[in-house]
Design a protein around this motif. Structure first.
Motif, PDB file in Angstrom:
ATOM      1  N   CYS A 182       0.824  -1.210   0.000  1.00 11.49           N
ATOM      2  CA  CYS A 182       0.000   0.000   0.000  1.00 11.49           C
ATOM      3  C   CYS A 182       0.864   1.269   0.000  1.00 11.49           C
ATOM      4  CB  CYS A 182      -0.933  -0.006   1.207  1.00 11.49           C
ATOM      5  SG  CYS A 182      -2.295  -1.174   1.046  1.00 11.49           S
ATOM      6  N   SER A 233       0.553   3.999  -2.856  1.00  6.66           N
ATOM      7  CA  SER A 233       0.282   5.391  -2.490  1.00  6.66           C
ATOM      8  C   SER A 233       1.290   6.332  -3.125  1.00  6.66           C
ATOM      9  CB  SER A 233       0.304   5.553  -0.972  1.00  6.66           C
ATOM     10  OG  SER A 233      -0.748   4.849  -0.366  1.00  6.66           O
ATOM     11  N   GLU A 234       2.547   5.928  -3.118  1.00  3.45           N
ATOM     12  CA  GLU A 234       3.595   6.759  -3.716  1.00  3.45           C
ATOM     13  C   GLU A 234       3.382   6.895  -5.215  1.00  3.45           C
ATOM     14  OE1 GLU A 234       6.632   9.324  -3.787  1.00  3.45           O
ATOM     15  OE2 GLU A 234       5.743   8.427  -1.982  1.00  3.45           O
ATOM     16  N   TYR A 284       0.489   6.599  -6.824  1.00  5.55           N
ATOM     17  CA  TYR A 284      -0.716   7.423  -7.009  1.00  5.55           C
ATOM     18  C   TYR A 284      -0.376   8.899  -6.831  1.00  5.55           C
ATOM     19  CZ  TYR A 284      -5.652   8.765  -6.456  1.00  5.55           C
ATOM     20  OH  TYR A 284      -6.900   9.336  -6.599  1.00  5.55           O
ATOM     21  N   ARG A 285       0.427   9.188  -5.810  1.00  5.24           N
ATOM     22  CA  ARG A 285       0.818  10.570  -5.529  1.00  5.24           C
ATOM     23  C   ARG A 285       1.680  11.129  -6.655  1.00  5.24           C
ATOM     24  NH1 ARG A 285       1.626   9.851  -0.535  1.00  5.24           N
ATOM     25  NH2 ARG A 285       3.784   9.131  -0.733  1.00  5.24           N
ATOM     26  N   THR A 336      -2.441  11.907  -1.862  1.00  3.79           N
ATOM     27  CA  THR A 336      -2.398  10.552  -1.327  1.00  3.79           C
ATOM     28  C   THR A 336      -3.801   9.943  -1.337  1.00  3.79           C
ATOM     29  OG1 THR A 336      -0.549  11.131   0.117  1.00  3.79           O
ATOM     30  CG2 THR A 336      -1.807   9.166   0.708  1.00  3.79           C
ATOM     31  N   PRO A 337      -3.955   8.692  -1.762  1.00  7.50           N
ATOM     32  CA  PRO A 337      -5.287   8.079  -1.757  1.00  7.50           C
ATOM     33  C   PRO A 337      -5.827   7.956  -0.336  1.00  7.50           C
ATOM     34  CG  PRO A 337      -3.595   6.432  -2.207  1.00  7.50           C
ATOM     35  CD  PRO A 337      -2.922   7.766  -2.267  1.00  7.50           C
ATOM     36  N   LEU A 340      -7.416   2.706  -0.193  1.00  7.73           N
ATOM     37  CA  LEU A 340      -6.420   1.727   0.226  1.00  7.73           C
ATOM     38  C   LEU A 340      -7.068   0.426   0.685  1.00  7.73           C
ATOM     39  CD1 LEU A 340      -3.953   4.098   2.076  1.00  7.73           C
ATOM     40  CD2 LEU A 340      -3.545   2.896  -0.080  1.00  7.73           C
ATOM     41  N   GLU A 376      -8.745   1.382  -7.756  1.00  6.51           N
ATOM     42  CA  GLU A 376      -8.105   0.544  -6.742  1.00  6.51           C
ATOM     43  C   GLU A 376      -7.839  -0.872  -7.243  1.00  6.51           C
ATOM     44  OE1 GLU A 376     -11.597   2.913  -4.899  1.00  6.51           O
ATOM     45  OE2 GLU A 376     -11.185   1.690  -6.680  1.00  6.51           O
TER      46      GLU A 376
END
Length: 306
Positions: A53, A57-58, A60-61, A67-68, A73, A282
């Motif tokens: 995760c 997240s990284e 996605y960012r 950040t999601p 998540l 997701e």
């Protein structure tokens, strides 16, 4: 007397045992609706699949600059857990499971074809569905070794088990990339379909990448599978397998790839991938390297290596 805390390596091994074997393996023992409800609850635990995760997240960012959230998540964890569990479920269930839990839209060609999908959702039961129609399906995979998993035994052995179940699900040997053209041609001669993933990171398929759009930006995907279909004169068929977050029901959507140039066909695949990510972001597994698909990033990487 106080207990001594587990050493970091022992904790990591225990985590791998739980996340790769115990939780996914429970799918072989429990009815799917009950198991899915349990997975949905487990997926709310932020300590579960922490590294996966964090990497997602990284990624996605890197694309969106934010950040999601926690629900994003949770669904990402749920996607990974279902994908890992499916090898155990497929190994212990008949095709009645498929009939009960999977809705099909579209149809496969009647003879050998190139099936193209993405690192999206959980696709094991798509192979089972191909087999249920009387066809055989050989999955195209990169080669891996213990070193590929950082010499971690549990993920490596689970990956080997998964490849074994992929062979069983498709009723055909896995074809490994790197000099695979002869094996692919032999498969077609034997009436076997060849199934592959098109959204592979650049380091796994550097050549033959064609322009497309991803996240509203210029990007690239490899055209090799589409070119194989054209060269061998077999149909190219795209498909997606997704999960309903609320009920756990699966949907397998099958789409014939329209005839056209490689660029036009990549455009068709681009639309499918973008629509899928827009609807269920997701469910895409490759957020950890999402930026690598963007063409400006590819150019930057090339310059860095010169």
């Amino acid at each position: 007397m106080k207990r001594r805390p587990l050493l970091p390596s022992a904790k990591a091994s225990l985590r791998r045992l739980i996340e790769h074997l115990l939780i996914p393996g429970a799918g072989a023992l429990l009815p799917w609706p009950l198991y899915f409800r349990g997975l949905s609850r487990l997926a709310s635990n932020p300590r579960l699949l922490f590294q996966e995760c964090a990497a997602a997240s990284e990624g996605y960012r890197a694309i969106f600059g934010i950040t999601p959230n926690s629900e994003w998540l949770r669904r990402y964890r749920l996607t990974i857990l279902i994908d890992r569990a499916d090898a155990f479920i497929s190994a212990t269930r008949s095709d009645r499971w498929l009939e009960k839990h999977v809705t099909i839209t579209g149809a496969w060609p009647t003879g050998p074809f190139v099936g193209i999908t993405f690192h999206f959702g959980a696709g094991m039961w798509s192979l089972r569905h191909i087999r249920s129609t009387g066809l055989r399906a050989a999955f195209l995979s990169i080669r891996f070794s213990l070193a590929s998993f950082g010499n971690k035994l549990i993920p490596y052995w689970i990956a080997r088990f998964r490849m074994h179940e992929v062979r069983q699900a498709g009723n055909a040997p896995v074809i490994y990339t790197g000099g695979s053209i002869k094996s692919i041609r032999k498969a077609f001669e034997q009436g076997i379909c060849v199934i592959g993933l098109i959204d592979v990171p650049p380091h796994q398929a550097e050549k033959g990448r064609l322009g497309m759009t991803l996240f509203g930006r210029p990007a690239a995907l490899p055209s090799g599978l589409l070119e194989i279909a054209a060269t061998e004169d077999v149909p190219a068929t795209a498909f997606l397998m997704s999960v309903d977050w609320r009920t756990g029901k699966r949907t397998l959507d099958i789409f014939p790839v329209p005839p056209g140039s490689p660029s036009e066909q990549i455009g068709f695949m681009s639309t499918l991938l973008n629509d899928a990510i827009t609807e269920k972001p997701e469910a895409w597994h490759l957020w950890l390297c999402a930026h690598c698909f963007l063409t400006h990033q590819l150019a930057t990487n090339a310059l860095d290596h010169n």
